[in-house]
Write an enzyme that holds these catalytic residues in place. Structure first.
Site, short mmCIF file in Angstrom:
data_model
loop_
_atom_site.label_atom_id
_atom_site.label_comp_id
_atom_site.label_asym_id
_atom_site.label_seq_id
_atom_site.Cartn_x
_atom_site.Cartn_y
_atom_site.Cartn_z
N GLU A 139 -3.09 -27.48 -1.25
CA GLU A 139 -1.69 -27.53 -1.68
C GLU A 139 -1.69 -27.40 -3.19
OE1 GLU A 139 0.85 -27.40 0.04
OE2 GLU A 139 0.14 -27.95 2.04
N ASN A 166 1.58 -36.57 -9.03
CA ASN A 166 3.05 -36.60 -8.96
C ASN A 166 3.60 -37.41 -7.80
OD1 ASN A 166 2.00 -34.65 -7.26
ND2 ASN A 166 3.62 -33.17 -7.65
N GLU A 190 0.63 -28.70 5.56
CA GLU A 190 0.71 -30.12 5.83
C GLU A 190 1.99 -30.35 6.64
OE1 GLU A 190 -0.01 -31.77 1.64
OE2 GLU A 190 -1.73 -32.50 2.78
O1 TXE Z 1 -4.45 -31.39 -11.48
P1 TXE Z 1 -5.93 -31.03 -11.19
P2 TXE Z 1 -3.91 -32.45 -12.53
C1 TXE Z 1 -0.75 -28.89 -11.34
C2 TXE Z 1 0.19 -28.80 -12.50
C3 TXE Z 1 -0.45 -29.69 -13.54
C4 TXE Z 1 -1.90 -29.42 -13.27
C5 TXE Z 1 -2.81 -30.47 -13.77
O2 TXE Z 1 0.27 -27.48 -12.94
O3 TXE Z 1 -0.09 -29.35 -14.84
O4 TXE Z 1 -1.98 -29.27 -11.87
O5 TXE Z 1 -2.66 -31.67 -13.02
C6 TXE Z 1 -9.32 -33.54 -8.80
N1 TXE Z 1 -13.64 -31.08 -7.55
N2 TXE Z 1 -0.36 -29.86 -10.37
O6 TXE Z 1 -4.79 -32.63 -13.70
O7 TXE Z 1 -6.73 -31.02 -12.43
C7 TXE Z 1 -8.64 -34.36 -9.85
O8 TXE Z 1 -9.44 -35.47 -10.22
C8 TXE Z 1 -12.91 -31.93 -6.83
C9 TXE Z 1 0.12 -29.33 -9.15
O9 TXE Z 1 -3.59 -33.67 -11.74
O10 TXE Z 1 -5.91 -29.85 -10.32
C10 TXE Z 1 -7.34 -34.71 -9.16
O11 TXE Z 1 -7.54 -35.80 -8.28
N3 TXE Z 1 -11.80 -32.52 -7.30
C11 TXE Z 1 0.13 -30.35 -8.08
C12 TXE Z 1 -7.02 -33.45 -8.36
O12 TXE Z 1 -8.27 -32.77 -8.23
C13 TXE Z 1 -11.41 -32.21 -8.54
C14 TXE Z 1 0.55 -31.70 -8.50
C15 TXE Z 1 -6.01 -32.55 -9.02
O13 TXE Z 1 -6.43 -32.28 -10.35
C16 TXE Z 1 -12.13 -31.30 -9.34
C17 TXE Z 1 -0.04 -32.11 -9.74
C18 TXE Z 1 -13.31 -30.72 -8.79
N4 TXE Z 1 -14.05 -29.85 -9.46
C19 TXE Z 1 -0.46 -31.17 -10.63
N5 TXE Z 1 -11.51 -31.19 -10.52
C20 TXE Z 1 0.89 -29.94 -6.84
N6 TXE Z 1 0.68 -28.72 -6.35
O14 TXE Z 1 1.62 -30.74 -6.27
C21 TXE Z 1 -10.41 -31.98 -10.49
N7 TXE Z 1 -10.35 -32.61 -9.28
#
Ligand code: TXE
Length: 483
Positions: free
Chosen positions: A249, A152, A457
């Site tokens: 976060e 995002n 942060e």
């Molecule tokens: O998040 P993910 P995504 C939430 C929001 C959204 C959901 C999915 O609800 O619908 O997350 O978004 C990495 N070990 N937020 O798919 O899957 C992954 O590659 C290490 C909240 O983006 O949690 C990515 O770079 N890393 C959020 C990052 O983690 C891993 C903003 C986030 O992925 C991993 C965006 C692993 N095992 C989405 N698995 C906020 N709080 O601001 C995945 N990743």
């Protein structure tokens, strides 16, 4: 507009490609067109990035804070000079309207670099007098940090993590979200141009597999993740196995409570910012809007009126105020929640549909008469969907606001000063606002309680999460011993 970067990764001061890695297609969310094609990092590249960051540690940590800070502040200036170009890139990658990225993405990244750059020279320990003896503390770098980003706020996230990490003398390997991989590469370029030694900030691409490989490496001392709660649980557990420091976060389902004495126009503005900015893809969003029953209909009708003023369309047009979702997959998730909201009996006041034609657009959507047990009131939707819930009693609304696994943010609207502070004091959330919502200046610590995260942060607080204290006891006399 094709914005293919020179290569997929940036390691040890230079772009690098390894086409053996699985392909990573980058699409423009406004029309679904492919704008770049990258490769995920192979095991060999993951190793190269970690080795580069590890090797850069000693030289970077040995520099004075003033020297490190100067490089960060120079990077901030370069980002500000290139704000338009970088904002356009961020818009292409995320679909967020240029009217937002111009003021909230590279600028916020630059703020972090400027703030922590300014702070770098001030990071000192203390002197503790113990009679004739004395002790002192030193604030030392943790070492090699891994940053993992969500889709995002790609550039902001990269700099909210890199700036305090580098200010404290750490080096970093950053993995952007596979959905938005482009702008972190620009951050790496900018650091080099600003004079950072090679290897201090490296970027590698990939999905969770690459993230997990970074987290599991024994050379890594700290992991900072922005993402969902399920990913947070996995990453935290993996980091704990090797006793690494973490900052998490994660997501939220935050309450925004609007009392009967609130300024309705301001409350409506805050509810719009708290649900529709970045098409609702913000972790701190106030998606459970509790409105006092005595002002509910007035609030809803003014809100619906203001929502009809949204300009949905081409994100590159600066008149556009609402862009598409980041991906078709995310749009489908959000549409699924809208369907559930209707099926479970919430009243659809506005929106509710995908826009016809190209791109991943959804109408801004407003539900009223939402109750606490409905799925749309319990789960993070991450889309432009607002749920309005009714309340009459202060203590009751506080209990309902807290009845969630999340604890990222909360907001209160009231003209009663004492009530504002009294209510916010009882809300189980890390980042709260009174009479506004979602302002996150770099000077103010940001982060969540409960399942929404660990650590903070920004602000002075971030320094605690990117450094450790060494204490040194100094004896000035003889050593006593029992025998
Ligand atoms: O998040 P993910 P995504 C939430 C929001 C959204 C959901 C999915 O609800 O619908 O997350 O978004 C990495 N070990 N937020 O798919 O899957 C992954 O590659 C290490 C909240 O983006 O949690 C990515 O770079 N890393 C959020 C990052 O983690 C891993 C903003 C986030 O992925 C991993 C965006 C692993 N095992 C989405 N698995 C906020 N709080 O601001 C995945 N990743």
């Amino acid at each position: 507009m094709i914005i293919q970067p020179k290569a997929s990764h940036f390691i040890n001061g230079a772009y690098i490609e390894d086409s053996a890695g699985p392909e990573l297609a980058v699409t423009y969310p406004a029309n679904g067109a492919r704008i770049a094609s990258l490769h995920e990092a192979t095991d060999a590249l993951i190793e190269q990035a970690l080795a580069a960051a590890d090797a850069a540690r000693a030289e970077w940590a040995a520099m004075t804070g003033t020297e490190r800070g100067r490089i960060l502040r120079r990077a901030a200036e370069i980002i500000r000079e290139r704000n338009r170009e970088l904002s356009e890139l961020e818009t292409m990658d995320t679909g967020k309207p240029l009217s937002e990225t111009l003021v909230a993405d590279p600028t916020s990244a630059a703020d972090a670099l400027e703030y922590f750059g300014g702070m770098a020279a001030t990071l000192t320990g203390e002197h503790i007098q113990l009679g004739a003896d004395w002790a002192y503390t030193k604030r030392e770098a943790l070492g090699l940090c891994v940053g993992i980003g969500a889709w995002n706020y790609p550039m902001q996230i990269a700099c909210w993590k890199a700036a305090p990490a580098l200010a404290c003398g750490n080096t970093m390997v950053f993995k952007p979200s596979e959905t938005t991989p482009l702008s972190a590469l620009k951050v790496a370029e900018v650091f080099m141009e600003a004079g950072a030694p090679a290897g201090v900030f490296n970027v590698i691409q990939g999905t969770g597999r690459v993230g997990a490989a970074l987290v599991g490496d024994a050379r890594v001392n700290k992991v900072s993740l922005t993402g969902s709660v399920p990913t947070g649980r996995k990453v935290y557990a993996a980091a704990a196995a090797q006793m690494k420091h973490v900052t998490m976060e994660l997501g939220g389902k935050s309450p925004l409570i609007i009392f009967e004495d609130a300024d309705i126009e301001n409350a409506v503005s805050a509810a719009i910012n708290a649900n529709f900015y970045s098409s609702g893809q913000i972790c701190s969003n106030g998606t459970r809007v509790f409105v006092h029953t005595s002002i509910k209909e007035a609030f809803l009708s003014r809100l619906a009126e203001r929502m009809s003023d949204a300009t949905i369309g081409d994100p590159m047009d600066e008149a556009t105020t609402l862009g598409p979702m980041v991906s078709e997959a995310q749009r489908q998730i959000v549409l699924g929640y809208i369907e559930k909201g209707q099926a479970e009996g919430a009243r659809l006041v506005a929106g509710g549909k995908a826009l016809e034609g190209e791109g991943f657009f959804i109408q801004p959507t407003l539900f009223a008469d939402v109750t606490d047990d409905m799925t749309i009131a319990r789960e993070e939707i991450f889309g432009p969907v607002m749920s309005v819930l009714d309340f009459d009693d202060e203590q009751d609304v506080i209990a309902r606001a807290n009845d969630t696994e999340f604890g990222l943010s909360a907001g209160v609207f009231t003209r009663d000063l004492a009530r504002g502070h009294r209510v916010v004091g009882q809300l189980e959330a890390g980042s709260c606002w009174i009479n506004t919502y979602n302002l996150t200046p770099v000077e103010v610590p940001f982060g969540g309680n409960k399942a929404s995260g660990v650590g903070r942060e920004n602000g002075h607080a971030a320094i605690e999460h990117y450094s450790q204290l060494k204490t040194v006891y100094v004896a000035m006399g003889d050593v006593e011993a029992p025998f």
